[in-house]
Design a protein around this motif. Structure first.
Motif, PDB file in Angstrom:
ATOM      1  N   UNK A  89      -6.059  -9.672  -2.372  1.00 10.41           N
ATOM      2  CA  UNK A  89      -7.323  -9.114  -2.840  1.00 10.41           C
ATOM      3  C   UNK A  89      -7.597  -7.745  -2.255  1.00 10.41           C
ATOM      4  N   UNK A  90      -7.375  -7.599  -0.967  1.00  9.43           N
ATOM      5  CA  UNK A  90      -7.603  -6.318  -0.286  1.00  9.43           C
ATOM      6  C   UNK A  90      -6.727  -5.213  -0.880  1.00  9.43           C
ATOM      7  N   UNK A  91      -5.430  -5.479  -0.971  1.00  8.78           N
ATOM      8  CA  UNK A  91      -4.508  -4.465  -1.479  1.00  8.78           C
ATOM      9  C   UNK A  91      -4.692  -4.257  -2.983  1.00  8.78           C
ATOM     10  N   UNK A  92      -4.794  -5.360  -3.726  1.00  9.85           N
ATOM     11  CA  UNK A  92      -4.911  -5.261  -5.179  1.00  9.85           C
ATOM     12  C   UNK A  92      -6.190  -4.578  -5.623  1.00  9.85           C
ATOM     13  N   UNK A  93      -7.308  -4.944  -5.031  1.00  9.85           N
ATOM     14  CA  UNK A  93      -8.574  -4.325  -5.423  1.00  9.85           C
ATOM     15  C   UNK A  93      -8.634  -2.858  -5.015  1.00  9.85           C
ATOM     16  N   UNK A  94      -7.914  -2.496  -3.959  1.00  8.67           N
ATOM     17  CA  UNK A  94      -7.897  -1.078  -3.574  1.00  8.67           C
ATOM     18  C   UNK A  94      -7.174  -0.238  -4.627  1.00  8.67           C
ATOM     19  N   UNK A  95      -6.276  -0.853  -5.366  1.00  4.89           N
ATOM     20  CA  UNK A  95      -5.603  -0.143  -6.458  1.00  4.89           C
ATOM     21  C   UNK A  95      -6.577   0.140  -7.602  1.00  4.89           C
ATOM     22  N   UNK A  96      -7.489  -0.784  -7.812  1.00  7.38           N
ATOM     23  CA  UNK A  96      -8.449  -0.625  -8.908  1.00  7.38           C
ATOM     24  C   UNK A  96      -9.611   0.284  -8.523  1.00  7.38           C
ATOM     25  N   UNK A  97     -10.150   0.056  -7.324  1.00  8.44           N
ATOM     26  CA  UNK A  97     -11.358   0.772  -6.923  1.00  8.44           C
ATOM     27  C   UNK A  97     -11.090   1.943  -5.986  1.00  8.44           C
ATOM     28  N   UNK A  98      -9.881   2.044  -5.464  1.00  9.11           N
ATOM     29  CA  UNK A  98      -9.407   3.161  -4.678  1.00  9.11           C
ATOM     30  C   UNK A  98     -10.227   3.502  -3.449  1.00  9.11           C
ATOM     31  N   UNK A  99      -9.662   4.307  -2.608  1.00  9.06           N
ATOM     32  CA  UNK A  99      -8.243   4.665  -2.604  1.00  9.06           C
ATOM     33  C   UNK A  99      -7.384   3.484  -2.141  1.00  9.06           C
ATOM     34  N   UNK A 100      -6.117   3.462  -2.556  1.00  6.25           N
ATOM     35  CA  UNK A 100      -5.226   2.375  -2.151  1.00  6.25           C
ATOM     36  C   UNK A 100      -5.132   2.249  -0.616  1.00  6.25           C
ATOM     37  N   UNK A 101      -4.915   1.053  -0.141  1.00  5.38           N
ATOM     38  CA  UNK A 101      -4.871   0.785   1.300  1.00  5.38           C
ATOM     39  C   UNK A 101      -3.861   1.687   2.003  1.00  5.38           C
ATOM     40  N   UNK A 102      -2.660   1.823   1.448  1.00  5.74           N
ATOM     41  CA  UNK A 102      -1.634   2.657   2.098  1.00  5.74           C
ATOM     42  C   UNK A 102      -2.087   4.112   2.184  1.00  5.74           C
ATOM     43  N   UNK A 103      -2.813   4.587   1.197  1.00  5.82           N
ATOM     44  CA  UNK A 103      -3.333   5.961   1.253  1.00  5.82           C
ATOM     45  C   UNK A 103      -4.361   6.094   2.361  1.00  5.82           C
ATOM     46  N   UNK A 104      -5.250   5.123   2.482  1.00  6.29           N
ATOM     47  CA  UNK A 104      -6.251   5.157   3.562  1.00  6.29           C
ATOM     48  C   UNK A 104      -5.576   5.228   4.922  1.00  6.29           C
ATOM     49  N   UNK A 105      -4.539   4.401   5.091  1.00  3.97           N
ATOM     50  CA  UNK A 105      -3.822   4.407   6.370  1.00  3.97           C
ATOM     51  C   UNK A 105      -3.104   5.735   6.596  1.00  3.97           C
ATOM     52  N   UNK A 106      -2.486   6.272   5.555  1.00  3.17           N
ATOM     53  CA  UNK A 106      -1.773   7.552   5.685  1.00  3.17           C
ATOM     54  C   UNK A 106      -2.734   8.684   6.036  1.00  3.17           C
TER      55      UNK A 106
END
Length: 181
Positions: A89-106
């Motif tokens: 849910x955390x990773x998938x919803x971040x794709x829809x509502x942004x920014x993606x989790x990996x982008x936030x971490x980067x």
């Protein structure tokens, strides 16, 4: 205090399969539910106020209450499925509502990401979403149809090995992508 509770939940999650495997002879399921529910309640009371954190804590507390209420050993095995569902849910919803989790971490180490890196982090988030989908499905299958020893081996060891492998592969790919800039 919030970090200490978060660490307690992390350790409980890492050790949970082994605690279930070794502790079922000594402790009732309601006791597992009470202990785990207490950690999640403490997290809800001291943790983040964002909607996602509250939702996850509420779902985990409901699971623990059901575990305590029904006091059935089979319910103990569903916790890793719940955690994989949270992560999906955390990773998938971040794709829809942004920014993606990996982008936030980067962006924590590199606030001004180039467009190529933003596309890459989206793909990484998709990969992790797929991992958590498959991990949760396999954990559910093991819960339903496998002996406790197999469930413990996968959820307590193999799943973490696969996560480490995915981290390593992603790190290697990231080095390669960064080298092309």
């Amino acid at each position: 205090m919030s970090r200490l509770i978060g660490l307690g939940l992390l350790l409980a999650g890492l050790l949970y399969p082994f605690a279930v495997y070794l502790g079922m002879e000594h402790f009732a399921p309601w006791q597992f539910g009470l202990l785990l529910g207490s950690l999640w309640l403490a997290r809800a009371l001291t943790g983040g106020r964002d909607r996602g954190s509250r939702w996850m804590a509420a779902m985990a507390i409901i699971f623990c209450l059901l575990l305590a209420w029904f006091d059935h050993p089979g319910l103990l095995r569903w916790y890793p499925v719940l955690i994989s569902s949270f992560m999906l849910g955390l990773f998938g919803l971040s794709l829809k509502y942004g920014p993606p989790v990996a982008e936030r971490l980067a962006r924590l180490s590199e606030p001004d990401l180039p467009e190529k890196a933003i596309r890459y982090t989206r793909q990484v988030t998709i990969a992790w979403s797929l991992f958590f989908l498959c991990n949760g499905a396999l954990a559910a299958a093991l819960t339903l149809w496998a002996p406790l020893s197999w469930w413990t081996l996968y959820n307590g060891l193999i799943a973490y090995g696969l996560m480490g492998l995915l981290f390593a592969i992603e790190w290697l790919l990231r080095q390669r992508v960064r080298g092309r800039r």
